[in-house]
Write an enzyme that holds these catalytic residues in place. Structure first.
Site, mmCIF file in Angstrom:
data_model
loop_
_atom_site.group_PDB
_atom_site.id
_atom_site.type_symbol
_atom_site.label_atom_id
_atom_site.label_comp_id
_atom_site.label_asym_id
_atom_site.label_seq_id
_atom_site.Cartn_x
_atom_site.Cartn_y
_atom_site.Cartn_z
ATOM 1 N N SER A 207 0.869 -1.193 0.000
ATOM 2 C CA SER A 207 0.000 0.000 0.000
ATOM 3 C C SER A 207 0.894 1.227 0.000
ATOM 4 O O SER A 207 2.051 1.150 0.433
ATOM 5 C CB SER A 207 -0.859 0.003 1.275
ATOM 6 O OG SER A 207 -1.555 1.222 1.412
ATOM 7 N N TYR B 267 -2.129 -0.223 10.619
ATOM 8 C CA TYR B 267 -2.203 -0.640 9.212
ATOM 9 C C TYR B 267 -0.905 -0.254 8.495
ATOM 10 O O TYR B 267 -0.311 -1.067 7.776
ATOM 11 C CB TYR B 267 -3.416 0.010 8.545
ATOM 12 C CG TYR B 267 -3.598 -0.350 7.079
ATOM 13 C CD1 TYR B 267 -4.064 -1.604 6.704
ATOM 14 C CD2 TYR B 267 -3.298 0.572 6.067
ATOM 15 C CE1 TYR B 267 -4.237 -1.937 5.359
ATOM 16 C CE2 TYR B 267 -3.472 0.253 4.730
ATOM 17 C CZ TYR B 267 -3.944 -0.998 4.377
ATOM 18 O OH TYR B 267 -4.111 -1.324 3.043
HETATM 19 P P1 NAP Z 1 -11.302 -6.236 0.269
HETATM 20 O O1 NAP Z 1 -12.246 -5.875 -0.802
HETATM 21 O O2 NAP Z 1 -11.684 -6.006 1.689
HETATM 22 O O3 NAP Z 1 -10.844 -7.757 0.072
HETATM 23 C C1 NAP Z 1 -9.932 -8.328 0.985
HETATM 24 C C2 NAP Z 1 -9.656 -9.757 0.569
HETATM 25 O O4 NAP Z 1 -8.777 -10.331 1.555
HETATM 26 C C3 NAP Z 1 -10.911 -10.591 0.535
HETATM 27 O O5 NAP Z 1 -10.852 -11.467 -0.565
HETATM 28 C C4 NAP Z 1 -10.837 -11.378 1.847
HETATM 29 O O6 NAP Z 1 -11.439 -12.645 1.669
HETATM 30 C C5 NAP Z 1 -9.332 -11.546 2.026
HETATM 31 N N1 NAP Z 1 -8.971 -11.791 3.425
HETATM 32 C C6 NAP Z 1 -9.044 -10.941 4.475
HETATM 33 N N2 NAP Z 1 -8.646 -11.552 5.596
HETATM 34 C C7 NAP Z 1 -8.299 -12.821 5.243
HETATM 35 C C8 NAP Z 1 -7.794 -13.941 5.945
HETATM 36 N N3 NAP Z 1 -7.565 -13.891 7.288
HETATM 37 N N4 NAP Z 1 -7.532 -15.073 5.279
HETATM 38 C C9 NAP Z 1 -7.766 -15.156 3.945
HETATM 39 N N5 NAP Z 1 -8.247 -14.137 3.209
HETATM 40 C C10 NAP Z 1 -8.510 -12.979 3.861
HETATM 41 O O7 NAP Z 1 -9.924 -5.449 0.087
HETATM 42 P P2 NAP Z 1 -9.158 -4.911 -1.221
HETATM 43 O O8 NAP Z 1 -9.343 -3.443 -1.253
HETATM 44 O O9 NAP Z 1 -9.451 -5.734 -2.390
HETATM 45 O O10 NAP Z 1 -7.661 -5.145 -0.694
HETATM 46 C C11 NAP Z 1 -6.791 -6.128 -1.214
HETATM 47 C C12 NAP Z 1 -5.385 -5.784 -0.770
HETATM 48 O O11 NAP Z 1 -5.024 -4.492 -1.261
HETATM 49 C C13 NAP Z 1 -5.201 -5.729 0.747
HETATM 50 O O12 NAP Z 1 -3.952 -6.270 1.099
HETATM 51 C C14 NAP Z 1 -5.228 -4.240 1.035
HETATM 52 O O13 NAP Z 1 -4.559 -3.910 2.225
HETATM 53 C C15 NAP Z 1 -4.546 -3.690 -0.195
HETATM 54 N N6 NAP Z 1 -4.851 -2.284 -0.462
HETATM 55 C C16 NAP Z 1 -6.120 -1.870 -0.716
HETATM 56 C C17 NAP Z 1 -6.359 -0.525 -0.967
HETATM 57 C C18 NAP Z 1 -7.736 0.032 -1.259
HETATM 58 O O14 NAP Z 1 -7.876 1.267 -1.310
HETATM 59 N N7 NAP Z 1 -8.747 -0.790 -1.483
HETATM 60 C C19 NAP Z 1 -5.295 0.386 -0.939
HETATM 61 C C20 NAP Z 1 -4.017 -0.086 -0.672
HETATM 62 C C21 NAP Z 1 -3.790 -1.414 -0.455
HETATM 63 P P3 NAP Z 1 -12.598 -13.251 2.594
HETATM 64 O O15 NAP Z 1 -13.467 -12.118 3.009
HETATM 65 O O16 NAP Z 1 -13.255 -14.248 1.712
HETATM 66 O O17 NAP Z 1 -11.811 -13.876 3.665
#
Ligand code: NAP
Length: 260
Positions: free
Chosen positions: A143, A156
């Site tokens: 991130s 975070y």
């Molecule tokens: P999201 O929509 O909340 O999806 C998160 C994913 O992680 C889901 O598929 C969830 O699956 C999985 N997950 C969470 N805890 C888990 C666990 N204990 N074991 C296995 N799977 C788990 O988030 P996203 O925005 O797509 O984020 C994906 C990545 O990008 C993350 O690492 C996040 O920190 C990073 N990121 C996101 C943003 C943003 O603005 N969205 C910005 C910077 C970085 P289940 O619910 O099925 O477990």
């Protein structure tokens, strides 16, 4: 779309939603065979059906990235199914916003368990096979929070700084074996997580969601939120042969946010 990942076997964590789902779709479009992991089995099955790949080319497994034994078992099952793993995408993550003084020790632990130890668990499970085959790519979704300070999300940011640091260190150790390790550092991406972030971060800052987002977007030179597909395009590149000369890097996709 082309076939830049033709017949490569990719294991993607957090594939049930958001960025992970977009990466799975982009990898499928580029000819990859997929092992998709998350905890929500129903969403994984729905994604598998929507991708329409032959059964031999896709495997879904419900796995909590925090559980080292289950991770090892899931990686072994993937290797039994596909023979090996070419690309590991560590994408699973969680978010929690609080002022530093309000975070409990357990909040830090929860964020580190998923965002850092999940990555450690999968890299330790996949790297030996990649090193033995002297080829492989690891893509960690970190991130912009891994590159700079932010108010009201210290735990975070710590977890994502750790992923950037781990990426650099493992890249050095894996490079003699021809294995690359890189990170992608997204800014704001339109997913469930950013919807959750808007509410929590606005509350921590004592602002309305609209006011928080207006201030947040004012710091983004391109003035918009990134799409999951834009992150997926970089993940395809880093998993492909075109990126074989890149390792230890962490790429911002943030509309220029860290410049401002
Ligand atoms: P999201 O929509 O909340 O999806 C998160 C994913 O992680 C889901 O598929 C969830 O699956 C999985 N997950 C969470 N805890 C888990 C666990 N204990 N074991 C296995 N799977 C788990 O988030 P996203 O925005 O797509 O984020 C994906 C990545 O990008 C993350 O690492 C996040 O920190 C990073 N990121 C996101 C943003 C943003 O603005 N969205 C910005 C910077 C970085 P289940 O619910 O099925 O477990």
């Amino acid at each position: 779309m082309g076939q830049r990942l033709k017949d490569k076997v990719a294991l993607i964590t957090g594939a049930s939603r958001g960025i992970g789902q977009a990466i799975a779709q982009a990898y499928a479009a580029e000819g990859a065979k997929l092992c998709l992991l998350a905890t929500d089995a129903a969403r994984l099955t729905a994604l598998k059906e929507s991708l329409g790949l032959p059964d031999a080319h896709i495997l879904v497994q419900s796995v909590d990235v925090r559980q080292g034994d289950r991770v090892l078992q899931a990686v072994q099952t993937a290797i039994q199914h596909f023979g090996h793993i070419d690309v590991l995408v560590n994408n699973a993550g969680i978010y929690k916003s609080k002022p530093f003084l309000d975070y409990a020790v357990q909040d830090f632990q929860d964020l580190l368990d998923v965002n850092l130890m999940g990555v450690v668990n999968f890299m330790q499970a996949c790297l030996p096979g990649m090193q033995a085959r002297r080829t492989g790519s690891i893509v960690n979704i970190a991130s912009t929070a891994g590159k700079w300070g932010s108010r009201n999300q210290s735990a975070y940011n710590v977890s994502k700084h750790a992923v950037v640091g781990l990426t650099r260190c493992v890249a050095l150790e894996a490079s003699p074996y021809g294995v690359t390790v890189n990170a992608i550092c997204p800014g704001f991406v339109q997913t469930d997580m950013v919807e959750n972030l808007k509410k929590q971060a606005a509350e921590s800052a004592g602002a309305s969601v609209d006011a928080f987002m207006q201030a947040a977007l004012a710091r983004v030179p391109l003035g918009r939120i990134i799409t999951p597909e834009e992150i997926a395009a970089m993940a395809v590149y880093l998993g492909s042969a075109e990126a074989a000369g890149i390792t230890g890097q962490s790429m911002h996709i943030d509309g220029g946010m860290v410049l401002s």
